[in-house]
Structure formats: C-alpha cells, structure tokens
Design an enzyme around this catalytic site. Structure first.
Site, PDB file in Angstrom:
ATOM      1  N   HIS A 126       0.801  -1.242   0.000  1.00  0.00           N
ATOM      2  CA  HIS A 126       0.000   0.000   0.000  1.00  0.00           C
ATOM      3  C   HIS A 126       0.828   1.284   0.000  1.00  0.00           C
ATOM      4  O   HIS A 126       0.490   2.260   0.682  1.00  0.00           O
ATOM      5  CB  HIS A 126      -0.947  -0.009   1.199  1.00  0.00           C
ATOM      6  CG  HIS A 126      -2.019  -1.074   1.125  1.00  0.00           C
ATOM      7  ND1 HIS A 126      -2.428  -1.676  -0.047  1.00  0.00           N
ATOM      8  CD2 HIS A 126      -2.776  -1.653   2.110  1.00  0.00           C
ATOM      9  CE1 HIS A 126      -3.376  -2.563   0.199  1.00  0.00           C
ATOM     10  NE2 HIS A 126      -3.603  -2.581   1.505  1.00  0.00           N
ATOM     11  N   HIS A 200      -9.669   2.445  -0.024  1.00  0.00           N
ATOM     12  CA  HIS A 200      -9.760   1.303   0.887  1.00  0.00           C
ATOM     13  C   HIS A 200     -10.941   1.438   1.847  1.00  0.00           C
ATOM     14  O   HIS A 200     -10.812   1.177   3.057  1.00  0.00           O
ATOM     15  CB  HIS A 200      -8.437   1.185   1.657  1.00  0.00           C
ATOM     16  CG  HIS A 200      -8.058  -0.194   2.061  1.00  0.00           C
ATOM     17  ND1 HIS A 200      -8.845  -0.963   2.891  1.00  0.00           N
ATOM     18  CD2 HIS A 200      -6.987  -0.959   1.749  1.00  0.00           C
ATOM     19  CE1 HIS A 200      -8.243  -2.126   3.075  1.00  0.00           C
ATOM     20  NE2 HIS A 200      -7.114  -2.154   2.401  1.00  0.00           N
ATOM     21  N   GLU A 329     -11.624  -3.236  -3.451  1.00  0.00           N
ATOM     22  CA  GLU A 329     -10.578  -2.302  -3.877  1.00  0.00           C
ATOM     23  C   GLU A 329     -10.311  -2.518  -5.363  1.00  0.00           C
ATOM     24  O   GLU A 329      -9.719  -3.520  -5.751  1.00  0.00           O
ATOM     25  CB  GLU A 329      -9.313  -2.557  -3.068  1.00  0.00           C
ATOM     26  CG  GLU A 329      -9.514  -2.477  -1.573  1.00  0.00           C
ATOM     27  CD  GLU A 329      -8.469  -3.291  -0.818  1.00  0.00           C
ATOM     28  OE1 GLU A 329      -7.267  -3.045  -0.985  1.00  0.00           O
ATOM     29  OE2 GLU A 329      -8.859  -4.198  -0.070  1.00  0.00           O
TER      30      GLU A 329
HETATM   31  C1  BGC Z   1      -5.092  -6.423   1.725  1.00  0.00           C
HETATM   32  C2  BGC Z   1      -5.069  -7.119   3.053  1.00  0.00           C
HETATM   33  C3  BGC Z   1      -4.567  -6.145   4.095  1.00  0.00           C
HETATM   34  C4  BGC Z   1      -5.472  -4.930   4.100  1.00  0.00           C
HETATM   35  C5  BGC Z   1      -5.053  -3.871   5.083  1.00  0.00           C
HETATM   36  C6  BGC Z   1      -5.966  -5.224   1.819  1.00  0.00           C
HETATM   37  O1  BGC Z   1      -5.928  -4.524   0.630  1.00  0.00           O
HETATM   38  O2  BGC Z   1      -5.540  -7.278   0.701  1.00  0.00           O
HETATM   39  O3  BGC Z   1      -4.246  -8.256   2.998  1.00  0.00           O
HETATM   40  O4  BGC Z   1      -4.545  -6.730   5.359  1.00  0.00           O
HETATM   41  O5  BGC Z   1      -5.490  -4.365   2.828  1.00  0.00           O
HETATM   42  O6  BGC Z   1      -3.749  -3.520   4.902  1.00  0.00           O
END
Ligand code: BGC
Length: 364
Positions: A126, A200, A329
């Site tokens: 991320h 998110h 997402e």
């Molecule tokens: C991921 C998860 C992660 C979450 C928070 C999601 O996009 O697929 O594995 O725990 O984000 O970081």
C-alpha cells in the site's frame, strides 16, 4: 452580460442537481506540527451524504437511507482525525503509489532496480511507510451538472518511498443525484514508474451492526490471482469454478467464508477494457434493503473481508473486528511490477493514468 445572468437564473431554477447539491467544509482536526485537515460534506437530494477528508483522501462517511428511509452509515470510520492518525488498516483511505503487495519491496524498471520501503515483513504494501493515505492533499470543491464533490491533488516526489518519478496525482470524488459516489483518478510522471491507485473503504450496508455474513455478494469474475502463503501473487491465474471463491451467482458472504483460511482476501480478474466502467460487484443486504454496486475501469478488484481488522474502536464505540466489513478495492493486480504477463502498471512520461470507479447505492 444579459445572457450570462439569464443562463445562471435558468440553471438555478431548472437544474435540480445544481439547486440541491452543496459542499460544506469544516475543520476535521490538526495534524501535529502541520496544517489543519478539513472534512467536506456533500449531500444530494435523496439524503445521501458523503464525507471526504483532504487527509489521506479518506471517505469518512457515506450515509444512505435504508428501505424505510432511515439513514445509516455504510462505511467504517472514526468521528475525529485522531482516529485516523492511530495505527489503523487504511480505513476509508486512498492507497498509493501501489495498492497491494510488491514482493521483497523491489522491482526492475527499464533495467534499473528500485528498492521500496519494506513495511510488511520483507514485502512492500500500500505505498510504504508514508503512503498516499497519510499525506495532506490539496482540496478544491466543485458543483456542476453531474454532481458535487471535491478534487484532491498531491505531488509525490521523485524516490518517495523508493518510487521513481515526480508524480502529480489528482482524485475527484463526486456524489450525484443517482446516489453514485464516483472516484476519478488521474496521474502523470516525469520518469517511468509503477502506479496502482485505489480507495480502501470498508463497507457494511447494515451500519456495522454485525459481521458481513448476511450480505449477499456477486462478483462478475470467473478467475482470481493465485497467491502464496504471504499473499504474494505467484503469477498463476486460477478459476473460481467449484470453489468458495465463486461469487458469479449471488451468495451470502457467510456461506463459505469459513472454508477459506482467515476469510476472503483475493484479487478477482475483471473484464474491463480500461475505458468505460463495468459492473464488478453487487452487494445486497436484505434486512436494510440497501444495495451497492461497484463499477470500474480497472482489470481487478480485491475482495477483502477485513480478516485482520482487530483491536480498534470505531464510530459509535463499535469494536472493529474481523469480518465486520468488506472492501472492494478496484485496482491492477498486486505484485504486477514483478510478474510479466499481468496487465501493466507502468506509467511513462507523456502518458496519463486514468481510473474511474463508481459505488452506486439503491434500495430493494
Ligand atoms: C489487503 C489485506 C490487508 C489490508 C489492510 C488489503 O488490501 O488485501 O491483505 O490486510 O489491505 O492492509
């Protein structure tokens, strides 16, 4: 002059959108040692209200009436900025430069190896330590015949979190009178780089009253990105046929969730051509009568059933816990920079990154 004023008068009298939609700005909180963050409230004529912050591009709230007209929040969130400044798993935030995992936090682009922040074990996730979720964006409000909203802009410097290129990013959030929350992303760079943006938001169509087991989900996809034990894509694309991952026919999320270790955290392959947003998923909550459809131009959607959500208290004092919400997402596949054959995430100088994703709310 006459024409201008008569046009304005005409628009204000006959355009329901312009007449009813407004954007209100308030101070959301102070970023320690920095400026104030703002919260923008946009309300349409059906009593749908969207709240967005310029800190992290957070969708703080989406109030949607249920089948009896009673409004409820369909996203998880915190009442104040402090809630977002704690260690929390991207609740409502924008994600960038790269949504999802990049193996070992590195990639080779045009013959040069780049090493990113490794903020998830040995891997990158991320966008790194200070990703787009933790920066203050420059905001401007707008209202036009399509709806009203806010445009957020951010300049990400060359080598920020290890990524090459001076990157200009803009994300517009529009609410319209068809109860659509539309996210339009654009970006350009002065050097080749990788980019994969998303939002998110954690959705629960029942105001986070209970886990999402009673939400019925359809995902318009017959294939998913296979991952290893660290949730890193291996390069293989699997079929959902005959597995708990199959949501082509609407199914209660609770039906098979315990068949999948931890719950759902999978990137589904979509048929989008990158131009027009196509239906990716539909979520139906029978009891409240709320329905959400997700449309996107992206080739993938990560369905995440908040498997790792734990230990934080959210809006209304609700303990945020495993399986309380779902994320859809919209994005390219995780780890694409390291997997030849996946849809490309490279952005080159002179090209524009574009994504449109729509979350549309209706009732049964
Ligand atoms: C991921 C998860 C992660 C979450 C928070 C999601 O996009 O697929 O594995 O725990 O984000 O970081």
């Amino acid at each position: 002059m006459y024409n201008y004023f008569s046009k304005l008068l005409f628009l204000s009298l006959y355009s329901p959108t312009i007449k009813s939609m407004k954007v209100i700005r308030e101070i959301f909180g102070n970023l320690p040692g920095k400026a104030d963050a703002s919260l923008y409230t946009i309300t349409n004529s059906n009593d749908v209200t969207l709240k967005v912050s310029d800190y992290g591009g957070i969708i703080q709230s989406i109030l949607v009436p249920d089948k009896n007209g009673k409004p409820g929040d369909v996203v998880l969130g915190f009442d104040n900025l402090e809630g977002y400044l704690q260690d929390q798993p991207y609740i409502g935030t924008l994600v960038g430069r790269y949504a999802g995992r990049i193996a070992k936090g590195s990639f080779v682009l045009d013959g040069t190896e780049y090493n990113l922040a490794r903020n998830h074990g040995q891997n990158h996730i991320h966008g790194g330590i200070v990703g787009f979720d933790k920066v203050l964006w420059q905001a401007s409000e707008f209202a036009n015949k399509k709806g009203a909203g806010v445009t957020l802009k951010y300049i990400s410097h060359d080598m920020e979190e290890g990524y090459p290129g001076f990157l200009r990013v803009s994300v517009s959030y529009t609410l319209d009178d068809e109860n659509q929350v539309c996210l339009d992303y654009q970006a350009s760079t002065d050097k080749a780089t990788h980019l994969n943006l998303t939002n998110h938001a954690y959705f629960n169509l029942n105001g986070a009253a209970a886990e999402i087991y009673d939400h019925e989900l359809m995902i318009a996809s017959s294939a998913y990105v296979v991952t290893d034990h660290d949730l890193i894509p291996t390069g293989e694309i699997g079929s959902v046929e005959g597995s708990p991952l199959d949501f082509r026919v609407p199914k209660l999320i609770g039906k098979d969730i315990h068949e999948v270790e931890g719950g759902f955290d999978h990137c589904y392959v979509l048929e989008g051509d990158g131009k027009e947003p196509l239906l990716a998923a539909r979520v139906v909550h029978q009891e409240s009568g709320r329905v959400m459809e997700t449309y996107t131009t992206e080739p993938g959607v990560q369905f995440y059933s908040s498997n790792f959500l734990a230990g934080i208290t959210g809006r209304g004092g609700i303990p945020y816990r495993k399986h309380l919400a779902l994320c859809l997402e919209t994005q390219h596949y995780p780890n694409s920079p390291n997997i030849p054959g996946f849809p490309l995430t490279i952005l080159r100088p002179g090209k524009t990154y574009n994504q449109r994703t729509i979350y549309k709310f209706t009732t049964l």
